[in-house]
Design a protein around this motif. Structure first.
Motif, short mmCIF file in Angstrom:
data_model
loop_
_atom_site.label_atom_id
_atom_site.label_comp_id
_atom_site.label_asym_id
_atom_site.label_seq_id
_atom_site.Cartn_x
_atom_site.Cartn_y
_atom_site.Cartn_z
N THR A 9 1.31 -1.09 0.10
CA THR A 9 0.05 0.28 -0.04
C THR A 9 1.02 1.20 0.04
OG1 THR A 9 -1.35 -1.66 0.93
CG2 THR A 9 -1.74 1.08 1.05
N ARG A 10 0.38 1.89 -0.72
CA ARG A 10 0.87 3.65 -0.97
C ARG A 10 0.43 4.70 -1.03
NH1 ARG A 10 1.51 7.20 -5.07
NH2 ARG A 10 0.09 5.55 -6.08
N ALA A 11 1.36 5.20 0.47
CA ALA A 11 0.25 6.56 0.66
C ALA A 11 0.06 7.45 -0.65
CB ALA A 11 0.99 7.42 1.55
N GLU A 12 -1.39 7.96 -1.10
CA GLU A 12 -1.60 9.07 -2.28
C GLU A 12 -1.62 10.87 -1.17
OE1 GLU A 12 -1.76 10.56 -6.06
OE2 GLU A 12 -1.20 8.58 -5.25
N ARG A 50 -6.16 29.25 9.62
CA ARG A 50 -6.76 28.24 10.37
C ARG A 50 -7.21 27.63 9.75
NH1 ARG A 50 -11.90 27.15 11.07
NH2 ARG A 50 -12.88 28.60 9.55
N VAL A 51 -6.93 26.20 9.65
CA VAL A 51 -7.20 24.66 9.24
C VAL A 51 -9.05 24.33 8.77
CG1 VAL A 51 -7.37 22.31 8.46
CG2 VAL A 51 -4.78 23.48 9.26
N VAL A 52 -9.24 25.01 8.02
CA VAL A 52 -10.75 24.71 7.06
C VAL A 52 -12.05 23.47 7.38
CG1 VAL A 52 -13.35 25.20 6.02
CG2 VAL A 52 -11.31 27.10 6.46
N VAL A 53 -10.41 22.43 6.44
CA VAL A 53 -10.76 20.52 5.98
C VAL A 53 -9.86 20.48 6.24
CG1 VAL A 53 -11.59 19.09 4.45
CG2 VAL A 53 -12.77 21.64 5.09
N PRO A 54 -9.31 19.76 7.41
CA PRO A 54 -7.67 19.41 7.37
C PRO A 54 -7.54 17.85 6.29
CG PRO A 54 -8.97 18.55 9.25
CD PRO A 54 -10.17 19.73 8.45
N GLY A 55 -6.44 18.01 5.70
CA GLY A 55 -5.88 16.83 4.88
C GLY A 55 -5.61 15.43 5.11
N LYS A 56 -6.23 14.61 4.10
CA LYS A 56 -5.71 13.66 4.35
C LYS A 56 -5.18 12.37 3.79
CE LYS A 56 -8.06 9.26 6.54
NZ LYS A 56 -9.06 8.78 7.45
N ALA A 57 -4.22 11.82 3.63
CA ALA A 57 -4.14 10.89 2.36
C ALA A 57 -4.90 9.95 1.75
CB ALA A 57 -2.00 10.97 2.78
N GLY A 58 -4.95 9.70 0.80
CA GLY A 58 -5.40 8.79 0.13
C GLY A 58 -4.83 7.48 0.35
N SER A 59 -4.96 6.38 -0.46
CA SER A 59 -4.21 4.89 -0.09
C SER A 59 -4.33 4.03 -1.95
CB SER A 59 -4.94 3.80 0.45
OG SER A 59 -4.30 3.22 1.11
N VAL A 60 -3.44 3.81 -1.82
CA VAL A 60 -3.05 4.05 -3.41
C VAL A 60 -2.80 1.22 -3.17
CG1 VAL A 60 -2.76 2.95 -5.47
CG2 VAL A 60 -2.95 5.17 -4.97
N LEU A 61 -3.30 0.75 -3.52
CA LEU A 61 -2.63 -0.75 -3.80
C LEU A 61 -2.18 -1.11 -5.23
CD1 LEU A 61 -3.33 -3.15 -2.27
CD2 LEU A 61 -5.28 -4.28 -3.36
N CYS A 62 -0.61 -1.85 -4.71
CA CYS A 62 0.79 -1.72 -5.65
C CYS A 62 0.86 -2.87 -5.70
CB CYS A 62 1.61 -0.59 -5.64
SG CYS A 62 1.59 1.32 -5.12
N THR A 63 1.09 -3.82 -7.04
CA THR A 63 1.27 -4.39 -7.91
C THR A 63 2.73 -4.24 -8.52
OG1 THR A 63 -0.99 -5.55 -7.24
CG2 THR A 63 1.01 -6.67 -8.45
N ALA A 64 3.79 -4.80 -7.48
CA ALA A 64 4.99 -4.63 -8.59
C ALA A 64 5.69 -6.11 -8.64
CB ALA A 64 5.47 -4.13 -7.66
N LEU A 65 6.53 -6.13 -9.51
CA LEU A 65 7.53 -7.86 -9.97
C LEU A 65 8.79 -7.15 -9.19
CD1 LEU A 65 8.33 -10.05 -11.10
CD2 LEU A 65 8.85 -8.90 -13.67
N VAL A 78 -7.57 3.10 -3.61
CA VAL A 78 -8.05 2.11 -2.44
C VAL A 78 -9.32 3.15 -1.64
CG1 VAL A 78 -8.86 0.88 -0.20
CG2 VAL A 78 -6.65 0.40 -2.13
N ARG A 79 -8.64 4.57 -1.18
CA ARG A 79 -8.90 5.57 -0.50
C ARG A 79 -8.87 6.95 -1.37
NH1 ARG A 79 -7.07 4.83 3.79
NH2 ARG A 79 -5.57 6.35 4.16
#
Length: 387
Positions: free
Chosen positions: A158-161, A179-194, A213-214
């Motif tokens: 899983t890699r953070a986006e 002022r933080v109005v909306v906190p940012g949140k990293a996404g999630s990427v499912l990776c497949t690699a050789l 994924v998210r």
């Protein structure tokens, strides 16, 4: 007298015969001595060096010494003769280092191929190996042979986006304040690699697929602006301060200066509170609108007159694109807005912007001109959330 002569003749004959025998024996001895002292030519091979040496010596070790070839304590030689030419081959001890499986092994040999050296180590045959020397290469003293175990494997991870950050201005914040109005949140990427490995260590990675994924949540940060002037241009907005807005409210202007009535007539025409009935209401023009819910809010006017403003969602600031607290009214929400005093109908709007001072049931209404902002000021309004 005749008798004496015969005696002398016999002695002379005997001496001649003895001389012949002595001469024969001397000749034979000379020939035997010459045969014993005959020279031999030796061809000596010492690795890449070839030496030709002719000598009366028959001992190979002595021949090597005469030829200037010294043997080490563990060096050996082989000798063979073919007529008048003899061959001596020197076998020097070689130390070969093999690096395998994280260890260095030193092997002693008198000349072999790389393949033969590796066979002594009994390396596994069911693995893919990378060998630094050709298998048919002859070894030499000091040779290093690197043997690397290769492998490939398909892995998932899983890699953070990373999330993006957008900024909006807020007239209620001090210059430089945020002022933080909306906190940012990293996404999630499912990776497949050789993944390729050498001796268990990763050497390369090829990503074959990525599945989100998210999705990341965009951060929204409000920034304070310089409010030393009534209006701001550039990255800020033109906000109407509360006192001037109240002093120039439309109702007061009508009471104090009726002569302004003709100019305000176009805006007064729709100034009727929509009549709500259940989850629908009818506008002054007779349009029936269905809504999901309604909110009581405090609305403030702002404008970007003189420049092109960009909203927090990346759209161009314009009439109908309003600023909200996205935790109360999500971006993209469609609505219909009227003032509670019935004096102003803003109409259809979409939540596209934000502001640091917009928290809870507060909204900012965009107007095309600063004059319109002064006219509207700050009012209590009802927001009808549309389907």
């Amino acid at each position: 007298m005749h008798k004496i002569q015969r005696t002398l003749s016999r002695r002379k004959t005997l001496l001649l015969r003895l001389g012949a025998v002595v001469l024969t024996l001397a000749t034979t001895a000379g020939l035997l001595s010459q045969a014993a002292l005959a020279q031999t030519t030796y061809v000596i091979t010492d690795g890449d060096r070839v030496v030709v040496h002719t000598t009366y010596t028959t001992d190979p070790a002595a021949v090597l010494t005469e030829a200037g070839l010294e043997l080490g304590a563990e060096d050996t030689y082989t000798a063979q003769s073919d007529g008048g030419v003899a061959e001596i081959t020197v076998n020097r001890l070689q130390l070969v280092t093999v690096n395998w499986n994280g260890e260095a092994t030193e092997i002693a040999t008198y000349g072999a191929t790389v393949s033969q050296i590796l066979a002594q180590l009994a390396l596994p045959q069911d693995q893919d190996l990378r060998i630094s020397q050709p298998l048919d290469a002859q070894t030499h003293d000091g040779m290093v042979i690197d043997v690397v175990r290769l492998a490939e494997k398909v892995v998932e991870y899983t890699r953070a986006e990373p999330f993006e950050t957008i900024y909006c201005t807020d007239s209620t914040l001090a210059p430089g304040e945020e002022r933080v109005v909306v906190p940012g949140k990293a996404g999630s990427v499912l990776c497949t690699a050789l993944v390729s490995y050498a001796d268990g260590q990763e050497v390369s990675r090829t990503v074959t697929s990525e599945v989100m994924v998210r999705s990341p949540v965009t951060a929204v940060i409000a920034q304070g602006i310089d409010r030393s002037n009534k209006t701001q241009t550039g990255a800020g907005r033109a906000y109407v301060e509360e006192e001037p807005a109240q002093a120039t409210a439309p109702a007061e202007q009508q009471a104090e200066a009726p002569k302004e009535e003709p100019e305000e007539a176009p805006k007064e025409e729709p100034k009727e509170e929509p009549a709500a009935s259940g989850n629908t209401f009818t506008t002054a023009s007779g349009e029936v609108i269905t809504y999901v819910k309604k909110l009581s809010v405090e609305a403030t006017a702002y404008s970007c007159e003189g420049y092109q403003g960009i909203t927090a969602t990346g759209t161009v600031a314009r009439y109908g694109a309003i600023a909200v607290d996205p935790t109360v009214i999500p971006y993209g929400t469609r609505m219909y807005i009227v003032s509670d005093d019935g004096a102003y109908i803003y109409g259809y709007a979409t939540a596209e912007d934000c502001g640091g001072g917009i928290k809870g049931n507060k909204i900012d209404l965009y107007f095309d001109t600063v004059d319109e902002c002064w006219e509207f000021g700050r009012r209590a309004c009802t927001v009808y959330i549309l389907e």
